[in-house]
Design an enzyme around this catalytic site. Structure first.
Site, PDB file in Angstrom:
ATOM      1  CG  ASP A   1      -1.976   1.029   1.201  1.00  0.00           C
ATOM      2  OD1 ASP A   1      -2.997   0.760   0.551  1.00  0.00           O
ATOM      3  OD2 ASP A   1      -1.801   2.096   1.800  1.00  0.00           O
ATOM      4  CB  ILE A   2       1.039   4.235  -2.219  1.00  0.00           C
ATOM      5  CG1 ILE A   2       1.334   3.407  -3.469  1.00  0.00           C
ATOM      6  CG2 ILE A   2       1.840   5.541  -2.231  1.00  0.00           C
ATOM      7  CD1 ILE A   2       0.878   4.060  -4.766  1.00  0.00           C
TER       8      ILE A   2
ATOM      9  CG  ASN B   1      -5.426  11.010  -5.269  1.00  0.00           C
ATOM     10  OD1 ASN B   1      -4.802  11.179  -6.313  1.00  0.00           O
ATOM     11  ND2 ASN B   1      -5.905   9.844  -4.915  1.00  0.00           N
TER      12      ASN B   1
ATOM     13  CG  ASP C   1      -5.074   8.723 -12.218  1.00  0.00           C
ATOM     14  OD1 ASP C   1      -5.394   8.145 -11.150  1.00  0.00           O
ATOM     15  OD2 ASP C   1      -5.912   9.190 -13.021  1.00  0.00           O
TER      16      ASP C   1
ATOM     17  CD  GLU D   1      -4.384   4.048  -1.203  1.00  0.00           C
ATOM     18  OE1 GLU D   1      -4.518   4.208   0.009  1.00  0.00           O
ATOM     19  OE2 GLU D   1      -5.320   4.245  -2.000  1.00  0.00           O
TER      20      GLU D   1
END
Length: 143
Positions: free
Chosen positions: A11-12, A19, A28, A54
């Site tokens: 997971d980022i 965002n 993106d 993500e």
């Protein structure tokens, strides 16, 4: 086939902040750069898939838990070194990992995914940009 199968949930870290601050178009671009880093850091026989937002899963065939942990650390450092130029700012990101293996008594791959997800949450709770392992956790089937 009786050979080991490891998987990692990835997971980022703080992706929502990307965002919120830079917009979804930049988000993106970060996702695409992140996916490229994953693909370039793993073996050709392994499989990576985006499973939502993500979050990604990496399946590593013929891989013991020790080998999976070493691979995850290599990928984690590659991710940490990656970046994206946005206007006059260079964006950097990190990722958290939950790593496990498929047990012979798992009722499905979903059981291993649940273990990896639990380990991923521990990685986030323990400071992010790190790897947590869940080998012995048991996952109960959903009711």
């Amino acid at each position: 086939y009786g050979s080991p199968l490891a998987l990692a949930m990835i997971d980022i870290d703080y992706f929502k902040d990307v965002n919120d601050r830079w917009g979804h178009a930049i988000g993106d671009q970060v996702l695409m750069a992140f996916a490229d880093t994953l693909k370039n850091s793993m073996r050709a026989v392994d499989v990576v898939a985006r499973i939502g937002g993500e979050e990604f899963v990496l399946l590593m065939t013929e891989t013991t838990i020790e080998e999976a942990m070493r691979a995850a650390e290599r990928i984690r450092t590659d991710i940490e070194a990656s970046s994206l130029q946005v206007a006059e700012t260079r964006l950097h990101w990190t990722a958290s990992f939950g790593v496990t293996i498929l047990h012979g008594d798992d009722y499905s791959v979903s059981a291993a995914l649940i273990r990896a997800d639990r380990a991923l949450y521990r990685a986030k709770e323990n400071g992010r940009n790190r790897i947590e392992c869940a080998v012995m956790d048991t996952a109960m089937p959903a009711e």
